[in-house]
Design a protein around this motif. Structure first.
Motif, mmCIF file in Angstrom:
data_model
loop_
_atom_site.group_PDB
_atom_site.id
_atom_site.type_symbol
_atom_site.label_atom_id
_atom_site.label_comp_id
_atom_site.label_asym_id
_atom_site.label_seq_id
_atom_site.Cartn_x
_atom_site.Cartn_y
_atom_site.Cartn_z
ATOM 1 N N MET A 1 0.851 -1.196 0.000
ATOM 2 C CA MET A 1 0.000 0.000 0.000
ATOM 3 C C MET A 1 0.883 1.242 0.000
ATOM 4 O O MET A 1 1.829 1.323 0.786
ATOM 5 N N ARG A 2 0.567 2.169 -0.888
ATOM 6 C CA ARG A 2 1.373 3.378 -1.016
ATOM 7 C C ARG A 2 0.533 4.606 -0.644
ATOM 8 O O ARG A 2 -0.680 4.652 -0.901
ATOM 9 N N ALA A 3 1.186 5.575 -0.024
ATOM 10 C CA ALA A 3 0.506 6.815 0.362
ATOM 11 C C ALA A 3 1.301 8.001 -0.157
ATOM 12 O O ALA A 3 2.479 7.888 -0.500
ATOM 13 N N LYS A 4 0.650 9.159 -0.202
ATOM 14 C CA LYS A 4 1.327 10.387 -0.591
ATOM 15 C C LYS A 4 0.766 11.538 0.232
ATOM 16 O O LYS A 4 -0.385 11.489 0.697
ATOM 17 N N ARG A 5 1.590 12.552 0.423
ATOM 18 C CA ARG A 5 1.129 13.747 1.131
ATOM 19 C C ARG A 5 1.931 14.943 0.661
ATOM 20 O O ARG A 5 3.059 14.816 0.180
ATOM 21 N N ARG A 6 1.331 16.133 0.825
ATOM 22 C CA ARG A 6 1.980 17.375 0.418
ATOM 23 C C ARG A 6 2.218 18.256 1.639
ATOM 24 O O ARG A 6 1.425 18.283 2.574
ATOM 25 N N ILE A 7 3.349 18.978 1.588
ATOM 26 C CA ILE A 7 3.698 19.944 2.633
ATOM 27 C C ILE A 7 3.957 21.278 1.952
ATOM 28 O O ILE A 7 4.796 21.375 1.048
ATOM 29 N N PHE A 8 3.227 22.311 2.372
ATOM 30 C CA PHE A 8 3.381 23.643 1.804
ATOM 31 C C PHE A 8 4.104 24.546 2.799
ATOM 32 O O PHE A 8 3.723 24.633 3.965
ATOM 33 N N ALA A 9 5.161 25.214 2.325
ATOM 34 C CA ALA A 9 5.928 26.149 3.152
ATOM 35 C C ALA A 9 6.268 27.364 2.299
ATOM 36 O O ALA A 9 7.170 27.305 1.463
ATOM 37 N N THR A 19 5.690 3.852 1.268
ATOM 38 C CA THR A 19 4.995 2.582 1.472
ATOM 39 C C THR A 19 4.480 2.485 2.906
ATOM 40 O O THR A 19 5.170 2.887 3.853
ATOM 41 N N LEU A 20 3.277 1.922 3.048
ATOM 42 C CA LEU A 20 2.686 1.692 4.364
ATOM 43 C C LEU A 20 2.498 0.189 4.587
ATOM 44 O O LEU A 20 2.279 -0.561 3.627
ATOM 45 N N PRO A 21 2.582 -0.238 5.836
ATOM 46 C CA PRO A 21 2.289 -1.657 6.122
ATOM 47 C C PRO A 21 0.840 -1.986 5.754
ATOM 48 O O PRO A 21 -0.045 -1.131 5.874
ATOM 49 N N ASP A 22 0.605 -3.192 5.324
ATOM 50 C CA ASP A 22 -0.748 -3.596 4.938
ATOM 51 C C ASP A 22 -1.730 -3.519 6.106
ATOM 52 O O ASP A 22 -2.942 -3.398 5.906
ATOM 53 N N VAL A 27 -4.962 5.771 7.073
ATOM 54 C CA VAL A 27 -3.933 6.339 6.202
ATOM 55 C C VAL A 27 -3.645 7.787 6.561
ATOM 56 O O VAL A 27 -2.506 8.252 6.461
ATOM 57 N N LYS A 28 -4.651 8.523 7.020
ATOM 58 C CA LYS A 28 -4.498 9.954 7.294
ATOM 59 C C LYS A 28 -3.506 10.227 8.427
ATOM 60 O O LYS A 28 -3.003 11.339 8.551
ATOM 61 N N LYS A 29 -3.248 9.226 9.250
ATOM 62 C CA LYS A 29 -2.327 9.416 10.370
ATOM 63 C C LYS A 29 -1.002 8.688 10.175
ATOM 64 O O LYS A 29 -0.136 8.721 11.052
ATOM 65 N N ALA A 30 -0.845 8.065 9.023
ATOM 66 C CA ALA A 30 0.353 7.254 8.786
ATOM 67 C C ALA A 30 1.520 8.118 8.308
ATOM 68 O O ALA A 30 1.379 8.916 7.395
ATOM 69 N N GLU A 31 2.651 7.968 8.956
ATOM 70 C CA GLU A 31 3.872 8.710 8.607
ATOM 71 C C GLU A 31 4.843 7.772 7.887
ATOM 72 O O GLU A 31 4.786 6.552 8.061
ATOM 73 N N PRO A 32 5.754 8.350 7.085
ATOM 74 C CA PRO A 32 6.793 7.506 6.468
ATOM 75 C C PRO A 32 7.626 6.830 7.551
ATOM 76 O O PRO A 32 7.905 7.428 8.605
ATOM 77 N N ARG A 33 8.036 5.593 7.309
ATOM 78 C CA ARG A 33 8.859 4.853 8.269
ATOM 79 C C ARG A 33 10.174 4.468 7.606
ATOM 80 O O ARG A 33 10.305 3.385 7.028
ATOM 81 N N PRO A 34 11.149 5.356 7.673
ATOM 82 C CA PRO A 34 12.434 5.041 7.040
ATOM 83 C C PRO A 34 13.140 3.904 7.751
ATOM 84 O O PRO A 34 12.958 3.686 8.960
ATOM 85 N N ARG A 35 13.953 3.173 7.004
ATOM 86 C CA ARG A 35 14.738 2.074 7.567
ATOM 87 C C ARG A 35 16.218 2.400 7.455
ATOM 88 O O ARG A 35 16.638 3.140 6.569
ATOM 89 N N PHE A 36 17.012 1.861 8.385
ATOM 90 C CA PHE A 36 18.429 2.201 8.446
ATOM 91 C C PHE A 36 19.258 0.928 8.595
ATOM 92 O O PHE A 36 18.856 -0.009 9.287
#
Length: 246
Positions: A1-9, A19-22, A27-36
């Motif tokens: 599942m993929r999500a998108k969002r816009r930030i205006f500054a 990508t979001l976990p299944d 979705v409205k509260k889901a943040e990107p989860r980077p991996r390291f």
């Protein structure tokens, strides 16, 4: 599942696709989860995130109406530590705040690369050049100018995109200073973040989401984890040509 969002500054719009976990329920509260892959990579990410957040705040707050000021100390007031510099700059700060409690101010201390002398950069709204010069008594103000209407990156006009200046000021800090990288009033503006939505199309670095009306795409990049970042800027007006002298 993929999500998108816009930030205006300010005049900058950023769009993230991730990508979001299944198992994600909202979705409205889901943040990107980077991996390291390492602790060092995580620390680098935190630094880059702080830098980006600062640039967003900067673009949201300042404009060509804002003043960029470089403040230096004369021989009489020269200090050798940033703790000593606070004793000089803080009274100046309070004098400016008394002039206009609603002024928006960001102040950045640093050392000159060649002289190693402590100096300050300041960006402000709600203060005049005359007021700033009148209230500074610790040395010389060597520059006061409005922020540019047109900022160029790699030869492309980004208009009122001050990310370059914001990053320069963010990087002005050294570990010697300790504490925060800058001193700011609490009324600086923050970016406007839209709620994430499901990405119904497939996006790549070369296939970006449609630009918001009045904006143009200026940057796209992706990570190996599937996170894609797009940057748009509001279409700047064409610079006025100077009339030829008769």
């Amino acid at each position: 599942m993929r999500a998108k969002r816009r930030i205006f500054a300010g005049s900058v719009c950023e769009q993230e696709v991730y990508t979001l976990p299944d198992r994600t329920k909202d979705v409205k509260k889901a943040e990107p989860r980077p991996r390291f892959s390492s602790a060092e990579e995580y620390e680098d990410f935190k630094q880059r995130l702080a830098r980006r957040n600062h640039a967003r705040m900067f673009n949201a707050t300042f404009s060509p109406a804002s003043l960029y000021t470089t403040i230096t100390l004369d021989n009489e007031h020269e200090v050798h530590t940033f703790a000593e510099a606070d004793g000089i700059i803080n009274p100046f700060w309070r004098r400016l705040r008394r002039l206009n409690p609603d002024a928006q101010i960001a102040l950045y201390p640093g050392r000159g690369k060649t002289t190693s002398r402590i100096h300050f950069h300041m960006v402000s709204n709600g203060l005049t050049e005359e007021q700033i010069r009148e209230k500074w008594d610790g040395g010389t103000i060597i520059r006061i100018e409005h922020l540019r209407e047109h900022n160029y990156y790699n030869g492309v006009d980004h208009g009122r995109d001050y990310t370059g200046l914001a990053n320069y000021l963010f990087d002005h800090w050294t570990p010697e200073q300790g504490g925060h990288r800058w001193k700011a009033t609490r009324n600086l503006r923050q970016p406007e973040k839209e709620a994430p939505t499901l990405a119904l199309r497939t996006y790549t670095e070369k296939k970006a989401p449609i630009a918001p009306k009045g904006y143009k795409l200026v940057e796209a990049r992706a990570t190996k984890w599937g996170y894609i970042y797009y940057k748009y800027v509001r279409e700047p007006e064409k610079p006025k040509r100077r009339k030829k002298r008769e």
